[in-house]
Each structure stands twice: as C-alpha cells, then as structure tokens.
Design an enzyme around this catalytic site. Structure first.
Site, PDB file in Angstrom:
ATOM      1  N   GLY A  12      10.019 -39.625  -7.600  1.00  0.00           N
ATOM      2  CA  GLY A  12      10.023 -39.138  -8.891  1.00  0.00           C
ATOM      3  C   GLY A  12       8.985 -38.920  -9.556  1.00  0.00           C
ATOM      4  O   GLY A  12       8.421 -39.309 -10.657  1.00  0.00           O
ATOM      5  N   ALA A  13       7.870 -38.546  -8.763  1.00  0.00           N
ATOM      6  CA  ALA A  13       6.619 -38.751  -9.088  1.00  0.00           C
ATOM      7  C   ALA A  13       5.891 -37.515  -9.627  1.00  0.00           C
ATOM      8  O   ALA A  13       4.420 -37.403  -9.851  1.00  0.00           O
ATOM      9  CB  ALA A  13       5.708 -39.121  -8.149  1.00  0.00           C
ATOM     10  N   ASN A  90      10.914 -44.779  -8.721  1.00  0.00           N
ATOM     11  CA  ASN A  90      11.010 -44.385 -10.019  1.00  0.00           C
ATOM     12  C   ASN A  90      11.917 -43.316 -10.213  1.00  0.00           C
ATOM     13  O   ASN A  90      12.077 -43.137 -11.297  1.00  0.00           O
ATOM     14  CB  ASN A  90       9.474 -44.004 -10.319  1.00  0.00           C
ATOM     15  CG  ASN A  90       9.400 -43.304 -11.796  1.00  0.00           C
ATOM     16  OD1 ASN A  90       9.382 -43.768 -12.698  1.00  0.00           O
ATOM     17  ND2 ASN A  90       9.444 -41.727 -11.539  1.00  0.00           N
ATOM     18  N   TYR A 155      23.258 -45.398 -17.838  1.00  0.00           N
ATOM     19  CA  TYR A 155      22.054 -45.493 -17.769  1.00  0.00           C
ATOM     20  C   TYR A 155      21.655 -47.102 -17.714  1.00  0.00           C
ATOM     21  O   TYR A 155      21.067 -47.831 -16.784  1.00  0.00           O
ATOM     22  CB  TYR A 155      21.160 -44.782 -18.614  1.00  0.00           C
ATOM     23  CG  TYR A 155      19.558 -44.816 -18.288  1.00  0.00           C
ATOM     24  CD1 TYR A 155      18.907 -44.206 -17.525  1.00  0.00           C
ATOM     25  CD2 TYR A 155      18.798 -45.835 -19.152  1.00  0.00           C
ATOM     26  CE1 TYR A 155      17.503 -44.182 -17.324  1.00  0.00           C
ATOM     27  CE2 TYR A 155      17.118 -45.934 -18.877  1.00  0.00           C
ATOM     28  CZ  TYR A 155      16.893 -45.118 -18.200  1.00  0.00           C
ATOM     29  OH  TYR A 155      15.306 -45.155 -17.933  1.00  0.00           O
ATOM     30  N   LYS A 159      20.239 -49.312 -14.247  1.00  0.00           N
ATOM     31  CA  LYS A 159      19.119 -50.121 -14.513  1.00  0.00           C
ATOM     32  C   LYS A 159      19.255 -51.826 -14.298  1.00  0.00           C
ATOM     33  O   LYS A 159      18.341 -52.362 -13.467  1.00  0.00           O
ATOM     34  CB  LYS A 159      18.479 -49.651 -15.868  1.00  0.00           C
ATOM     35  CG  LYS A 159      17.861 -48.342 -15.868  1.00  0.00           C
ATOM     36  CD  LYS A 159      16.806 -47.847 -14.627  1.00  0.00           C
ATOM     37  CE  LYS A 159      16.227 -46.703 -15.065  1.00  0.00           C
ATOM     38  NZ  LYS A 159      15.477 -46.228 -13.654  1.00  0.00           N
ATOM     39  N   ILE A 188       9.085 -45.249 -23.918  1.00  0.00           N
ATOM     40  CA  ILE A 188       7.793 -44.158 -23.631  1.00  0.00           C
ATOM     41  C   ILE A 188       7.713 -42.775 -23.617  1.00  0.00           C
ATOM     42  O   ILE A 188       8.816 -42.238 -23.688  1.00  0.00           O
ATOM     43  CB  ILE A 188       7.769 -44.570 -21.961  1.00  0.00           C
ATOM     44  CG1 ILE A 188       7.704 -46.289 -21.752  1.00  0.00           C
ATOM     45  CG2 ILE A 188       6.375 -43.980 -21.317  1.00  0.00           C
ATOM     46  CD1 ILE A 188       6.552 -46.892 -22.361  1.00  0.00           C
TER      47      ILE A 188
END
Length: 246
Positions: A12-13, A90, A155, A159, A188
């Site tokens: 996921g970069a 990620n 989510y 996680k 973020i």
C-alpha cells in the site's frame, strides 16, 4: 545511512503513510519494492522520485488479499531488490459507517484487506527470513485498534487483530532472529481525512495534546527507526504515533 544494504517490501505504498515509509526507507539506503493495488501512476511516480534522489525502488501491483498475487510480488522483490529484510504491512482501507448499517461485503472487504492481507504477506516472506535467521516486520495498525472508534467498528476490529498478531508473532519468531513490531498512527493527514469538514478537522486538532494533525512523515520516521539496527532489542511493541491523543 541506517538501512543501507537492506531490502524492503512496503505494501500500500503508492499514497499516504505507505508512500512516506517507502520514500524514507529508500533514502536511508534500502532497496524498496513499492506495492500498489489500483494506484499505479502514483506508485510509478514515487519510484521516479526515489531514483531521482539516488535511491533504488521498483513498483509492483498486487492485491494483498490474493495469495497468488502476493507470492508473485515476493518473487519480484527477490529478483529486483533482494530477499526481504524488512516488510511493512501497510495496505488498508476504511469504511466509515454505523455497524448496523454496514453490508456484509464491506465488513469482509475490510477484514480481508487488513487481516488476511497481512497474513498472506507474512506467509510468503517468513520462510526466507527464517532461513536467514533475521528480519524485521512492521505492521501498520491504528490507535482505533487500541481504543476503538464509533462508526469504524470493522476498521477497529481489523486493526486490533493485527496488534494481537504482532504480539504473538514476536514471541514465536524471536528465536529465529526476527523482530515484529507495530505502529499505531493517530489522526494523520491522509486521504482518510478527506471526507471530514474543516470544522470537524479543527475539532480533531483541538483534541490532540500537541495541537496538530500528524503527517505521514511522522510515522515514516518511526518505521525507519524500527527497521534499523538501532532498534535491535525492540520486538512485540505497539508504538503510538498520535501526538498524545490516547
């Protein structure tokens, strides 16, 4: 350079936190495979930026939910950047909705991307790390996996599962010289915030003790440290990067 001579896979970069981690790791000397699912143009552009700065990276499209696709990604990594020393899990998605309103297929999509995706990647890379008796795994989780979030039950659940996986694998893989840690970002500045209004973002900002929303680079700096030899005695940890939010 902290990561010189190391090979890394970052899933996921192409955007957000994953992009910042791949970029920073490459500038610290790692050879990086930039994984993407749908955002090919962004991944290719990141590779160009890395190479323009003297780093080395390649892009490869793979859906982490698909084991065969992940296997191909790891094979490409072995040829182009080397046997993986560092793996950053990620890749992720979020669906902001009430638990009672969430369709079954959305729940499965979130679970499969985060939990099954992490499982698939680790199943494919760990045989190489175990044979080499070394390796560093960094799982990107979230503060919501620690404290939970309304409207984000799927989510938060996914996680939280990754946090448990991190702690258990750290114990299981420690004797093989492999470290497993997690980073739990807070609020973020990524695409996940785009649906919020300016007023909502201001309310979030005011709830953070350091009075600012975090950046992907804040998370990337911690990832580089965890991947470096300086963190050789750290494993099984969940490091919150949240400005003191929780």
């Amino acid at each position: 350079m902290k990561l010189k001579g190391k090979a890394a896979i970052v899933t996921g970069a192409s955007r957000g936190i994953g992009r910042a981690i791949a970029y920073r790791m490459a500038l610290e000397g790692a050879k990086v495979l930039v994984n993407y699912h749908k955002s090919k143009d962004e991944a290719v552009q990141l590779v160009r930026e890395i190479r323009s700065k003297g780093g080395y990276a390649v892009a490869f499209g793979a859906d982490v939910r698909d084991r065969k696709s992940v296997r191909e990604m790891v094979e490409v990594a072995k040829v182009n950047v080397g046997r993986p020393d560092i793996v950053v899990n990620n890749a992720g998605i979020a669906r902001y909705t009430l638990f009672t309103d969430m369709p079954d297929e959305q729940w499965k999509e979130v679970m499969d991307t985060h939990v099954l995706g992490t499982y698939n990647v680790l199943k494919e890379v760990l045989p190489y790390m175990i044979s080499e008796k070394k390796g560093c795994i960094i799982n990107i989780t979230s503060i919501w996996g620690i404290c939970g979030a309304a409207m984000e039950v799927a989510y938060s659940t996914a996680k939280g599962a990754i946090i448990a996986m991190t702690k258990a694998l750290a114990k299981e893989l420690g004797p093989s010289g492999i470290r497993v840690n997690a980073i739990a970002p807070g609020i973020i500045d990524t695409d996940m915030l785009r649906s919020f209004t300016a007023q909502e973002l201001e309310k979030m900002r005011n709830a953070i003790p350091v009075k600012r929303i975090g950046t992907p680079e804040d998370v990337a700096e911690v990832a580089v440290y965890l991947a470096s030899d300086e963190a050789c005695y750290l494993t099984g940890q969940v490091i919150t990067v949240d400005g003191g939010y929780i």
